[in-house]
Design an enzyme around this catalytic site. Sequence first.
Site, PDB file in Angstrom:
ATOM      1  N   TRP A   1       0.831  -1.208   0.000  1.00 51.23           N
ATOM      2  CA  TRP A   1       0.000   0.000   0.000  1.00 51.23           C
ATOM      3  C   TRP A   1       0.855   1.244   0.000  1.00 51.23           C
ATOM      4  O   TRP A   1       2.067   1.188   0.229  1.00 51.23           O
ATOM      5  CB  TRP A   1      -1.038  -0.013   1.141  1.00 51.23           C
ATOM      6  CG  TRP A   1      -0.519  -0.185   2.567  1.00 51.23           C
ATOM      7  CD1 TRP A   1       0.732  -0.551   2.953  1.00 51.23           C
ATOM      8  CD2 TRP A   1      -1.274   0.001   3.763  1.00 51.23           C
ATOM      9  NE1 TRP A   1       0.817  -0.616   4.318  1.00 51.23           N
ATOM     10  CE2 TRP A   1      -0.406  -0.274   4.847  1.00 51.23           C
ATOM     11  CE3 TRP A   1      -2.581   0.377   4.036  1.00 51.23           C
ATOM     12  CZ2 TRP A   1      -0.816  -0.179   6.175  1.00 51.23           C
ATOM     13  CZ3 TRP A   1      -2.979   0.465   5.365  1.00 51.23           C
ATOM     14  CH2 TRP A   1      -2.101   0.186   6.412  1.00 51.23           C
ATOM     15  N   ASN A   2       0.198   2.385  -0.305  1.00 51.96           N
ATOM     16  CA  ASN A   2       0.909   3.655  -0.460  1.00 51.96           C
ATOM     17  C   ASN A   2       0.149   4.784   0.235  1.00 51.96           C
ATOM     18  O   ASN A   2      -1.056   4.669   0.461  1.00 51.96           O
ATOM     19  CB  ASN A   2       1.006   4.033  -1.947  1.00 51.96           C
ATOM     20  CG  ASN A   2       1.668   2.957  -2.770  1.00 51.96           C
ATOM     21  OD1 ASN A   2       2.840   2.667  -2.602  1.00 51.96           O
ATOM     22  ND2 ASN A   2       0.896   2.335  -3.666  1.00 51.96           N
TER      23      ASN A   2
ATOM     24  N   HIS B   1      -7.387  19.478  -7.677  1.00 50.66           N
ATOM     25  CA  HIS B   1      -7.694  19.732  -9.092  1.00 50.66           C
ATOM     26  C   HIS B   1      -6.633  19.118 -10.001  1.00 50.66           C
ATOM     27  O   HIS B   1      -6.256  19.702 -11.012  1.00 50.66           O
ATOM     28  CB  HIS B   1      -7.870  21.238  -9.327  1.00 50.66           C
ATOM     29  CG  HIS B   1      -9.037  21.795  -8.577  1.00 50.66           C
ATOM     30  ND1 HIS B   1     -10.233  22.149  -9.178  1.00 50.66           N
ATOM     31  CD2 HIS B   1      -9.224  22.002  -7.248  1.00 50.66           C
ATOM     32  CE1 HIS B   1     -11.088  22.578  -8.256  1.00 50.66           C
ATOM     33  NE2 HIS B   1     -10.498  22.495  -7.070  1.00 50.66           N
TER      34      HIS B   1
ATOM     35  N   HIS C   1     -10.807  15.561 -12.847  1.00 48.93           N
ATOM     36  CA  HIS C   1     -11.365  15.985 -11.561  1.00 48.93           C
ATOM     37  C   HIS C   1     -12.654  16.755 -11.739  1.00 48.93           C
ATOM     38  O   HIS C   1     -13.000  17.161 -12.845  1.00 48.93           O
ATOM     39  CB  HIS C   1     -10.342  16.807 -10.767  1.00 48.93           C
ATOM     40  CG  HIS C   1     -10.078  18.178 -11.318  1.00 48.93           C
ATOM     41  ND1 HIS C   1      -9.117  18.432 -12.258  1.00 48.93           N
ATOM     42  CD2 HIS C   1     -10.662  19.377 -11.056  1.00 48.93           C
ATOM     43  CE1 HIS C   1      -9.115  19.717 -12.558  1.00 48.93           C
ATOM     44  NE2 HIS C   1     -10.056  20.319 -11.843  1.00 48.93           N
TER      45      HIS C   1
ATOM     46  N   ASP D   1     -14.875  20.079 -10.468  1.00 47.24           N
ATOM     47  CA  ASP D   1     -14.902  21.387  -9.799  1.00 47.24           C
ATOM     48  C   ASP D   1     -16.240  21.518  -9.083  1.00 47.24           C
ATOM     49  O   ASP D   1     -17.296  21.476  -9.727  1.00 47.24           O
ATOM     50  CB  ASP D   1     -14.820  22.537 -10.809  1.00 47.24           C
ATOM     51  CG  ASP D   1     -13.507  22.617 -11.572  1.00 47.24           C
ATOM     52  OD1 ASP D   1     -12.490  22.111 -11.078  1.00 47.24           O
ATOM     53  OD2 ASP D   1     -13.522  23.198 -12.678  1.00 47.24           O
TER      54      ASP D   1
ATOM     55  N   HIS E   1     -15.637  26.056  -5.421  1.00 51.03           N
ATOM     56  CA  HIS E   1     -14.289  26.307  -5.945  1.00 51.03           C
ATOM     57  C   HIS E   1     -14.118  27.782  -6.322  1.00 51.03           C
ATOM     58  O   HIS E   1     -13.025  28.317  -6.230  1.00 51.03           O
ATOM     59  CB  HIS E   1     -14.058  25.409  -7.156  1.00 51.03           C
ATOM     60  CG  HIS E   1     -12.758  25.612  -7.862  1.00 51.03           C
ATOM     61  ND1 HIS E   1     -11.563  25.791  -7.205  1.00 51.03           N
ATOM     62  CD2 HIS E   1     -12.449  25.659  -9.195  1.00 51.03           C
ATOM     63  CE1 HIS E   1     -10.590  25.925  -8.088  1.00 51.03           C
ATOM     64  NE2 HIS E   1     -11.108  25.881  -9.293  1.00 51.03           N
TER      65      HIS E   1
HETATM   66  C1  23J Z   1      -7.942  27.958 -10.277  1.00 50.88           C
HETATM   67  C2  23J Z   1      -7.820  29.093 -11.040  1.00 50.88           C
HETATM   68  C3  23J Z   1      -8.006  29.055 -12.379  1.00 50.88           C
HETATM   69  C4  23J Z   1      -8.348  27.855 -12.974  1.00 50.88           C
HETATM   70  C5  23J Z   1      -8.501  26.681 -12.236  1.00 50.88           C
HETATM   71  C6  23J Z   1      -8.286  26.750 -10.872  1.00 50.88           C
HETATM   72  C7  23J Z   1      -8.868  25.388 -12.875  1.00 50.88           C
HETATM   73  O1  23J Z   1      -8.819  25.233 -14.065  1.00 50.88           O
HETATM   74  C8  23J Z   1      -9.387  24.269 -12.075  1.00 50.88           C
HETATM   75  O2  23J Z   1      -8.846  23.176 -12.111  1.00 50.88           O
HETATM   76  O3  23J Z   1     -10.412  24.461 -11.428  1.00 50.88           O
HETATM   77  S1  23J Z   1      -8.585  27.820 -14.714  1.00 50.88           S
HETATM   78 MN    MN Z   2     -10.626  22.350 -11.297  1.00 55.61          MN
END
Ligand code: 23J
Ligand code: MN
Length: 257
Positions: free
Chosen positions: A61-62, A69, A73, A75, A79
């Site tokens: 295991w690790n 992100h 993934h 959002d 976020h």
């Molecule tokens: C933070 C700021 C700008 C961006 C992003 C995150 C993402 O693309 C993200 O992975 O949510 S553009």
């Molecule tokens: Mn993102």
Amino acid sequence: MADLSSLAQGIVSGSISVIDLTAPLNPETPVLVLPEPWGQTAKFSSTEISNYDERGPWWYWNNFSTGEHTGTHLDAPNHWVSGKDLDDVSQIPPQRLVGPAVVLDFVAHTQADPDFLLDVTHIKEWEAKHGKLPAHGWVLFRTGWSSRGNAQDTFLNADETGPHTPGLSIAAANYLAHETDILGLGVETVGTDAGQAFGFETPFPCHANLMGANKYGLTQLRNLDKLPTTGAVVIAAPLKIEKGSGSPTRVLALVSK
Ligand code: 23J
Ligand code: MN
């Protein structure tokens, strides 16, 4: 009552295929790089705890560490500042992680121009041909970008003016967020916004509008070429990180053959 037994039978017999839209997660998985002075997200990394050895004779295991992100993934609404009082990734109702998916194929446009921006007219033309974007559905923007694989430089496609990757115009981001009832937007690139979106008049319009409208983003999707234009069902399964702004996510599509 819904016929779950025919769904199960379809999966077992193979008349319904399960397509993995997820990119592999490893230390080379590309991550977003933001301009100075903004903070940067971490790449995926993993350290071994034991490998059937003196640290654990019968088990392997690790411990892993990663940005929320990193890689394929989701959002979550919180976020972005526009959605700061909306759901964190653990609070998203599971019913809103599963829905019909449509594919908007703009590979040719993106090959001609890596900074291609999907605009409202493109979406309306698509809707005239294939029907309205589905309520409670995922909109998947196919650009062919996933063929750039796992290499950070080809994936980000950056020069001295920043990254050059496709995305949505401000008007298109507004349209998806406020004129439709979709779950969210899925893309093949490192984020839902275009590479140059940091400099738009509304910076990062996909994030600002979608998160503010309680919608989601899905990134670094693969295998969109294996999906029909309409008719697939997509399941996104982020980790239930309390207060999380997103999470690496396994994204699966059900497709009837
Ligand atoms: C933070 C700021 C700008 C961006 C992003 C995150 C993402 O693309 C993200 O992975 O949510 S553009
Ligand atoms: Mn993102």
